[in-house]
Design an enzyme around this catalytic site. Structure first.
Site, PDB file in Angstrom:
ATOM      1  N   LYS A  71       1.381  -1.452   0.142  1.00 44.29           N
ATOM      2  CA  LYS A  71       0.014   0.042  -0.353  1.00 44.29           C
ATOM      3  C   LYS A  71       1.064   1.259   0.464  1.00 44.29           C
ATOM      4  CE  LYS A  71      -3.948   2.519   2.396  1.00 44.29           C
ATOM      5  NZ  LYS A  71      -4.447   2.471   4.194  1.00 44.29           N
ATOM      6  N   CYS A 115     -14.316   3.287   1.509  1.00 50.01           N
ATOM      7  CA  CYS A 115     -13.296   3.061   0.174  1.00 50.01           C
ATOM      8  C   CYS A 115     -11.727   2.399   0.503  1.00 50.01           C
ATOM      9  CB  CYS A 115     -13.197   4.223  -0.153  1.00 50.01           C
ATOM     10  SG  CYS A 115     -13.509   5.838   0.288  1.00 50.01           S
ATOM     11  N   GLU A 138      -6.223   4.650  -9.288  1.00 51.82           N
ATOM     12  CA  GLU A 138      -6.473   3.621  -8.812  1.00 51.82           C
ATOM     13  C   GLU A 138      -7.816   3.426 -10.094  1.00 51.82           C
ATOM     14  OE1 GLU A 138      -7.424   3.969  -4.260  1.00 51.82           O
ATOM     15  OE2 GLU A 138      -9.451   4.257  -5.227  1.00 51.82           O
TER      16      GLU A 138
END
Length: 259
Positions: A54, A106, A168
């Protein structure tokens, strides 16, 4: 949309050697630990090409210089009658987009066997159920996997600051639980600063405040993009059709919208 007879993918190995050397000592410890999670790295057609942390996936240097792209989802959770949408304000401790208002939840499916399943978007739905509990304390039985309805995907890039950002392909999921008017919640203060159920009119006011200087209101860029392009059309369609399962259209489901 069940999970029977679904082939389980093999998690991808770490494939990237691009920049990840950023000092995280000034950030919240719990949020730093989450930066170790492994996201699903994609090409522009949403094909899995590997995995990376991440942290690596959210560094703007990697997004700008290498086009690093990962899979994400955005959940829109409605009241039973469909008139209200649950929003969250991201916690101050968040590394990206702290204190910003956004849709219900999200996040990212991870490079794990159960969240890599692409048939019927099962991996994304599994991740969404996991994060609704992690962030908002919403129990799995209140958000069953088969009650998530996939609408479309958006591909966007947005900086949070000069260091961090998002790039994304974001899966949009609607849910409208029917067993009670408003789902029970127990938000994690490390993830969520505040929550708010809003009508369409109340959301429009919030969005206007989000682009008004000195309002003190911040709105995440992906949420604003989805609202500007799709949300109110979908919301009206849901109310007109009477059920969340009837919102999706074939041409939208098959598309990746480049925003």
């Amino acid at each position: 949309m069940g999970s029977s007879n679904v082939a389980i993918p093999t998690p991808a190995p770490l494939t990237s050697t691009i920049a990840a050397d950023v000092d995280l000592s000034s950030y919240d410890d719990e949020q730093v630990k989450l930066m170790e999670e492994m996201c699903i790295v994609l090409d522009r057609d949403d094909k899995r090409i590997g995995a990376d942390s991440k942290k690596t996936c959210h560094l703007m240097v990697n997004i700008r210089d290498h086009g690093l792209l990962h899979r994400a989802f955005s959940v829109f959770l409605f009241s039973a009658d469909g008139t209200k949408l649950l929003l969250q304000q991201r916690a101050t401790e968040k590394i990206t987009f702290p204190d910003a208002w956004t849709n219900t939840c999200c996040s990212h499916p991870l490079n794990t066997a159960d969240e890599l399943v692409e048939k019927d978007n099962l991996g994304v739905r599994t991740a969404a159920q996991r994060k609704l509990f992690h962030e908002l304390g919403i129990e799995a039985q209140d958000v069953p996997l088969d009650d998530f309805h996939f609408l479309t995907r958006i591909h966007y890039m947005a900086p949070s600051n000069e260091i961090w950002g998002e790039h994304e392909i974001d899966y949009i999921l609607f849910m409208r639980p029917q067993h009670k008017e408003l789902v029970d919640m127990n938000p994690s203060p490390n993830e969520v600063r505040d929550v708010r159920w809003v009508t369409q009119d109340e959301l429009k006011v919030l969005l206007e405040q989000g682009v008004t200087p000195d309002s003190g209101i911040i709105v995440t860029p992906w949420f604003k993009l989805i609202c500007d392009k799709f949300l109110f059309v979908w919301w009206d369609r849901m109310m007109a059709e009477g059920h969340v399962s009837k919102v999706a259209r074939t041409e939208e489901v098959e598309q990746i919208y480049r925003l």
